[in-house]
Design an enzyme around this catalytic site. Structure first.
Site, mmCIF file in Angstrom:
data_model
loop_
_atom_site.group_PDB
_atom_site.id
_atom_site.type_symbol
_atom_site.label_atom_id
_atom_site.label_comp_id
_atom_site.label_asym_id
_atom_site.label_seq_id
_atom_site.Cartn_x
_atom_site.Cartn_y
_atom_site.Cartn_z
ATOM 1 C CE LYS A 280 -3.909 -1.853 2.685
ATOM 2 N NZ LYS A 280 -4.958 -1.634 1.680
ATOM 3 N NE ARG A 354 -11.112 -9.755 -1.911
ATOM 4 C CZ ARG A 354 -11.426 -8.883 -2.859
ATOM 5 N NH1 ARG A 354 -11.763 -9.297 -4.063
ATOM 6 N NH2 ARG A 354 -11.400 -7.589 -2.612
HETATM 7 N N1 BES Z 1 -8.033 -3.633 4.415
HETATM 8 C C1 BES Z 1 -8.239 -3.225 3.066
HETATM 9 C C2 BES Z 1 -9.527 -2.433 2.877
HETATM 10 C C3 BES Z 1 -9.633 -1.116 3.585
HETATM 11 C C4 BES Z 1 -9.372 0.049 2.912
HETATM 12 C C5 BES Z 1 -10.071 -1.042 4.889
HETATM 13 C C6 BES Z 1 -9.520 1.249 3.553
HETATM 14 C C7 BES Z 1 -10.207 0.174 5.535
HETATM 15 C C8 BES Z 1 -9.941 1.318 4.862
HETATM 16 C C9 BES Z 1 -8.312 -4.436 2.155
HETATM 17 O O1 BES Z 1 -7.563 -5.540 2.539
HETATM 18 C C10 BES Z 1 -7.804 -4.023 0.814
HETATM 19 O O2 BES Z 1 -6.702 -3.604 0.737
HETATM 20 N N2 BES Z 1 -8.633 -4.160 -0.203
HETATM 21 C C11 BES Z 1 -8.276 -3.796 -1.522
HETATM 22 C C12 BES Z 1 -8.822 -4.843 -2.471
HETATM 23 C C13 BES Z 1 -8.328 -4.726 -3.884
HETATM 24 C C14 BES Z 1 -6.841 -4.977 -3.951
HETATM 25 C C15 BES Z 1 -9.069 -5.720 -4.738
HETATM 26 C C16 BES Z 1 -8.887 -2.438 -1.817
HETATM 27 O O3 BES Z 1 -9.979 -2.154 -1.351
HETATM 28 O O4 BES Z 1 -8.233 -1.648 -2.504
HETATM 29 ZN ZN ZN Z 2 -5.529 -5.487 1.896
#
Ligand code: BES
Ligand code: ZN
Ligand code: ZN
Length: 502
Positions: A280, A354
């Site tokens: 990230k 997931r």
């Molecule tokens: N933990 C994150 C989602 C999240 C984002 C929670 C902001 C709280 C605040 C999750 O694991 C994630 O990174 N999801 C990705 C999925 C994508 C790579 C398909 C996302 O939402 O960008």
């Molecule tokens: Zn994530």
């Protein structure tokens, strides 16, 4: 936590440093109800009384003679009467109690007859006010030295009754409010704990400790047990960290044995989500310590139901792992086998929630015959984009369960909004090499994530998925919640279990 007490003998016997008095713009303070007039007759002549307009966020501390049993009234503005709802009242009470702490007031009284005039029903009003009063004092202060400015919490809040009517039902309501606040505070504490101090192993330790204190059972599956169960998803997510994953299984069986099947809660417990190899951006990455808030909510809810000796059979599965890009980390393109035997391609290592939840859902269906499963997860940024910071997404095709969740969430001020499990988008999860891919397109990201989970839920199972990404973290401090993890969802789970399913 501030103690909750009761004063049953009527207004002439009420005694505290301060009486809390929420009032609307249209109301004159003396004359709100006879009991209050009787308890603080001096209010009519209190200097400063006329300055209080009852506007929203307005607080006025009014003084009587210091030797009186009730020497002070804190008037709390509720704003316009026609706009008054439970959320306004909750915030007002929380702000009032926090103000008392700031002023060093130690003993507080909330007159129940004064609440009875407000819309909402007497028991609900008492429950919500007590819960709000406690949440208004919440702070995460375990890791800070105390300074002179840090005032101690008030020692108690008493609910004052009129002395005539039986107050047993209302006292129970107050106890429920207290119990809910305890649950939310626990979830916030866990989600606020820095990720170096709260590993997947530590989640198991905390659950074990709570199980002893509250009286529920707790089994922690370590990496060997996870491998034995064929849980390739949670193992793959955790393998980039030196701190291995854990599946924490908790259960409360009511006295007198269990009927029907259990209500099973499944929580995402990523103790830190760096994104893994698909790392990230660094801005706000610290907030990803709260990526275990789903698991925290589940633990808090089950612990609380056990503590309350709830008549409902409930269980929880906390899917805990740390998503780091260490040398052993999963790569985009890796294919792993999940607990149901399906092969899953890691298109993106940041879509880790997931993966751990899928294994946990399989486990729950193998271990029990659930009456219903509700999973809760900070799952997708897409859900936060769709619904913003105050409403969570609810994915549920079982109309009855969806309705119960809507009822539960509305009652406790955690709004959920229905989102579609739109089957045609399942296409987007096709993989070239495996049974399913862990990522769809950017567009509709919350829906494809939910459809991925649905893939692991057996046909006919009553199931709901709550996406609490976005609502899990408060950007700024409000009366009911300081900046940081919110514990959003804890009360909804509690309420659902307390309300029953049939
Ligand atoms: N933990 C994150 C989602 C999240 C984002 C929670 C902001 C709280 C605040 C999750 O694991 C994630 O990174 N999801 C990705 C999925 C994508 C790579 C398909 C996302 O939402 O960008
Ligand atoms: Zn994530
Ligand atoms: Zn995540």
């Amino acid at each position: 936590m501030m103690d909750i007490q009761f004063q049953n003998l009527g207004p002439a016997q009420w005694k505290a440093d301060v009486m809390l008095l929420p009032a609307c713009e249209e109301e004159a303070l003396p004359g709100i109800c006879p009991e209050i007039d009787k308890a603080v007759p001096w209010l009519t002549v209190a200097p400063g009384l006329r300055d209080f307009k009852g506007k929203k966020n307005e607080l006025a501390l009014l003084h009587g003679h210091p030797d009186l049993a009730l020497p002070r009234v804190l008037a709390i503005g509720l704003g316009k009467k026609e706009k008054l709802d439970m959320n306004v009242l909750r915030k007002a009470v929380a702000a009032g109690v926090a103000h008392c702490r700031k002023r060093g007031l130690k003993t507080l009284l909330l007159p129940e007859p004064g609440l009875a005039r407000l819309p909402g029903g007497r028991t609900r009003l008492v429950e919500e006010c007590v819960c709000a009063a406690l949440l208004g004092l919440y702070r995460f202060s375990q890791l800070k030295k105390k300074t002179d400015e840090d005032m101690d919490d008030p020692s108690w809040l008493a609910v004052g009754f009129d002395g005539a009517s039986s107050s047993e039902e209302l006292q129970n309501a107050a106890r429920m409010g207290e119990s809910s606040a305890w649950a939310v505070s626990l979830a916030r504490d866990l989600a606020s704990t820095p990720p170096n101090l709260l590993s997947p192993h530590e989640m198991g330790v905390r659950a074990q400790e709570l199980s002893g204190q509250c009286g529920f059972t707790c089994t922690v599956l370590d990496e060997k047990a996870l491998a034995h169960e064929g849980m390739g998803g949670i193992l793959a997510v955790g393998q980039g960290s030196s701190r291995p994953p854990r599946l924490v299984v908790i259960e409360h069986v009511p006295d007198g044995g269990a009927k029907d099947g259990p209500l099973v809660f499944v929580g995402k417990g990523i103790t830190f989500d760096s994104g893994g190899i698909c790392i990230k951006p660094s801005a706000n990455m610290d907030q990803m310590k709260a990526d275990m808030m789903g698991a925290a909510c589940v633990l808090a809810a089950v612990a609380t139901l056990a503590r309350e000796r709830s008549p409902r059979w409930v269980a929880g599965v906390l899917a805990c792992a740390e998503n780091l890009p260490g040398g052993g980390a999963s790569r985009p393109g890796d294919v792993v086998r999940l607990a149901n035997g399906d092969w899953v391609e890691f298109q993106n290592t940041d879509a880790e929630g997931r993966m751990v939840l899928a294994d946990a859902l399989c486990y729950a269906q193998k271990r029990w015959t659930p009456a219903a499963i509700v999973d809760i997860a900070t799952l997708t940024g897409a859900c936060a984009i769709a619904l913003g910071k105050e409403i969570a997404g609810m994915f549920c095709d079982d109309a009855k369960l969806a309705e119960r969740l809507r009822g539960a969430c509305t009652a406790c001020g955690e709004p959920l909004w229905p989102m579609p499990l739109w089957e045609p988008y399942k296409e987007l999860l096709k993989s070239e090499v495996a049974d399913i891919s862990n990522m769809g397109k950017r567009e509709g990201g919350a829906i494809t994530a939910a459809l991925f989970l649905k893939h692991f839920v057996k046909e006919g199972m009553s199931w709901a998925h709550l996406d609490v990404a976005g609502v899990d973290w408060a950007e700024k401090t409000t009366p009911l919640c300081p900046k940081g993890p919110t514990g959003f969802g804890t009360r909804t789970l509690l309420e659902l279990a307390r309300g029953g399913l049939s």
